[in-house]
Design a protein around this motif. Structure first.
Motif, PDB file in Angstrom:
ATOM      1  N   ALA A  67       0.832  -1.201   0.000  1.00 44.60           N
ATOM      2  CA  ALA A  67       0.000   0.000   0.000  1.00 44.60           C
ATOM      3  C   ALA A  67       0.872   1.258   0.000  1.00 44.60           C
ATOM      4  N   LEU A  68       1.903   1.282   0.828  1.00 39.52           N
ATOM      5  CA  LEU A  68       2.807   2.433   0.860  1.00 39.52           C
ATOM      6  C   LEU A  68       3.514   2.622  -0.475  1.00 39.52           C
ATOM      7  N   SER A  69       3.916   1.533  -1.089  1.00 38.41           N
ATOM      8  CA  SER A  69       4.619   1.662  -2.360  1.00 38.41           C
ATOM      9  C   SER A  69       3.689   2.074  -3.487  1.00 38.41           C
ATOM     10  N   SER A  70       2.376   1.926  -3.305  1.00 40.05           N
ATOM     11  CA  SER A  70       1.425   2.373  -4.327  1.00 40.05           C
ATOM     12  C   SER A  70       1.478   3.886  -4.501  1.00 40.05           C
ATOM     13  N   GLY A  71       1.806   4.584  -3.448  1.00 41.83           N
ATOM     14  CA  GLY A  71       1.870   6.038  -3.513  1.00 41.83           C
ATOM     15  C   GLY A  71       3.170   6.581  -4.059  1.00 41.83           C
ATOM     16  N   CYS A  72       4.027   5.713  -4.553  1.00 41.88           N
ATOM     17  CA  CYS A  72       5.344   6.117  -5.040  1.00 41.88           C
ATOM     18  C   CYS A  72       5.247   7.118  -6.191  1.00 41.88           C
ATOM     19  N   SER A  73       4.241   6.982  -7.046  1.00 40.13           N
ATOM     20  CA  SER A  73       4.121   7.901  -8.178  1.00 40.13           C
ATOM     21  C   SER A  73       3.819   9.323  -7.701  1.00 40.13           C
ATOM     22  N   VAL A  74       3.023   9.459  -6.652  1.00 45.13           N
ATOM     23  CA  VAL A  74       2.739  10.789  -6.106  1.00 45.13           C
ATOM     24  C   VAL A  74       4.003  11.395  -5.511  1.00 45.13           C
ATOM     25  N   VAL A  75       4.781  10.582  -4.818  1.00 41.76           N
ATOM     26  CA  VAL A  75       6.044  11.073  -4.247  1.00 41.76           C
ATOM     27  C   VAL A  75       6.998  11.479  -5.369  1.00 41.76           C
ATOM     28  N   LEU A  76       7.012  10.734  -6.476  1.00 43.48           N
ATOM     29  CA  LEU A  76       7.849  11.091  -7.623  1.00 43.48           C
ATOM     30  C   LEU A  76       7.420  12.435  -8.202  1.00 43.48           C
ATOM     31  N   LEU A  77       6.111  12.659  -8.319  1.00 43.11           N
ATOM     32  CA  LEU A  77       5.614  13.939  -8.820  1.00 43.11           C
ATOM     33  C   LEU A  77       6.052  15.082  -7.902  1.00 43.11           C
ATOM     34  N   VAL A  78       5.886  14.910  -6.605  1.00 47.15           N
ATOM     35  CA  VAL A  78       6.286  15.953  -5.651  1.00 47.15           C
ATOM     36  C   VAL A  78       7.795  16.178  -5.718  1.00 47.15           C
ATOM     37  N   PHE A  79       8.559  15.094  -5.869  1.00 46.00           N
ATOM     38  CA  PHE A  79      10.015  15.215  -5.966  1.00 46.00           C
ATOM     39  C   PHE A  79      10.423  16.011  -7.201  1.00 46.00           C
ATOM     40  N   THR A  80       9.847  15.675  -8.360  1.00 43.59           N
ATOM     41  CA  THR A  80      10.246  16.394  -9.576  1.00 43.59           C
ATOM     42  C   THR A  80       9.844  17.862  -9.502  1.00 43.59           C
ATOM     43  N   ARG A  81       8.691  18.150  -8.910  1.00 46.43           N
ATOM     44  CA  ARG A  81       8.292  19.549  -8.776  1.00 46.43           C
ATOM     45  C   ARG A  81       9.225  20.283  -7.825  1.00 46.43           C
ATOM     46  N   ALA A  82       9.598  19.648  -6.717  1.00 37.82           N
ATOM     47  CA  ALA A  82      10.511  20.290  -5.759  1.00 37.82           C
ATOM     48  C   ALA A  82      11.893  20.490  -6.374  1.00 37.82           C
ATOM     49  N   LEU A  83      12.282  19.579  -7.240  1.00 32.69           N
ATOM     50  CA  LEU A  83      13.601  19.657  -7.850  1.00 32.69           C
ATOM     51  C   LEU A  83      13.671  20.720  -8.939  1.00 32.69           C
ATOM     52  N   PHE A  84      12.609  20.858  -9.715  1.00 33.85           N
ATOM     53  CA  PHE A  84      12.655  21.739 -10.879  1.00 33.85           C
ATOM     54  C   PHE A  84      11.903  23.060 -10.718  1.00 33.85           C
ATOM     55  N   GLU A  85      11.103  23.209  -9.665  1.00 31.95           N
ATOM     56  CA  GLU A  85      10.384  24.459  -9.450  1.00 31.95           C
ATOM     57  C   GLU A  85      10.871  25.065  -8.140  1.00 31.95           C
ATOM     58  N   ASP A  86      11.530  26.199  -8.233  1.00 30.89           N
ATOM     59  CA  ASP A  86      12.160  26.809  -7.062  1.00 30.89           C
ATOM     60  C   ASP A  86      11.174  27.196  -5.971  1.00 30.89           C
ATOM     61  N   ASP A  87       9.973  27.625  -6.348  1.00 32.15           N
ATOM     62  CA  ASP A  87       9.016  28.105  -5.358  1.00 32.15           C
ATOM     63  C   ASP A  87       7.989  27.051  -4.958  1.00 32.15           C
ATOM     64  N   PHE A  88       8.210  25.798  -5.305  1.00 24.75           N
ATOM     65  CA  PHE A  88       7.245  24.744  -4.998  1.00 24.75           C
ATOM     66  C   PHE A  88       7.305  24.360  -3.529  1.00 24.75           C
TER      67      PHE A  88
END
Length: 149
Positions: A67-88
């Motif tokens: 169940a925890l690993s099912s949410g991995c795609s959401v964490v990936l989305l948040v990670f890419t936004r935090a990495l590439f958007e300075d004000d995220f």
């Protein structure tokens, strides 16, 4: 032989991801993207090392880990936004999306309600692909601004 190689690679990659996850999460003043990368690394460990390993098939912790690993795609989305958007900054909507997807993953893993478990699994796969596509589009969309700087 193939099973042994799979176990070796899974164990080695899990050890590296565990080290990265702990290093990124152990420093509270680390950048937001680094802390989210630590969470992502631990999510991937739950998926690759624990949830899919046949030797833990009977463990009672398998369902929550899947169940925890099912949410991995959401964490990936948040990670890419935090990495590439300075004000995220992640918000409650991201946490809610992660919780809903993890809840659906737990429901599908437990097979309840039985006739809908396959539909939920298919929906989770599709949702993961859509979320990853959104992350890729947002990442590619920010490249022109990054190149100017």
């Amino acid at each position: 032989m193939t099973h042994d190689l799979d176990l070796i690679f899974r164990t080695g990659s899990s050890a590296i991801l565990l080290l990265l996850g702990v290093l990124f999460l152990a420093r509270p003043r680390q950048a937001l993207a680094a802390r989210i990368a630590g969470i992502l690394a631990l999510n991937v460990i739950a998926y690759a090392a624990i949830a899919l390993t046949p030797s833990v098939a009977g463990l009672p912790l398998k369902a929550p880990l899947i169940a925890l690993s099912s949410g991995c795609s959401v964490v990936l989305l948040v990670f890419t936004r935090a990495l590439f958007e300075d004000d995220f900054r992640p918000g409650w909507g991201h946490a809610a999306a992660w919780a809903v997807i993890c809840g659906l993953g737990l429901t599908a893993c437990l097979g309840r309600p039985a006739p809908y478990a396959r539909i939920i699994e298919g929906g989770l796969d599709l949702t993961g692909l859509v979320i990853i596509a959104i992350a890729a589009i947002r990442m590619i969309g920010s490249w022109p601004a990054d190149l100017v700087e």
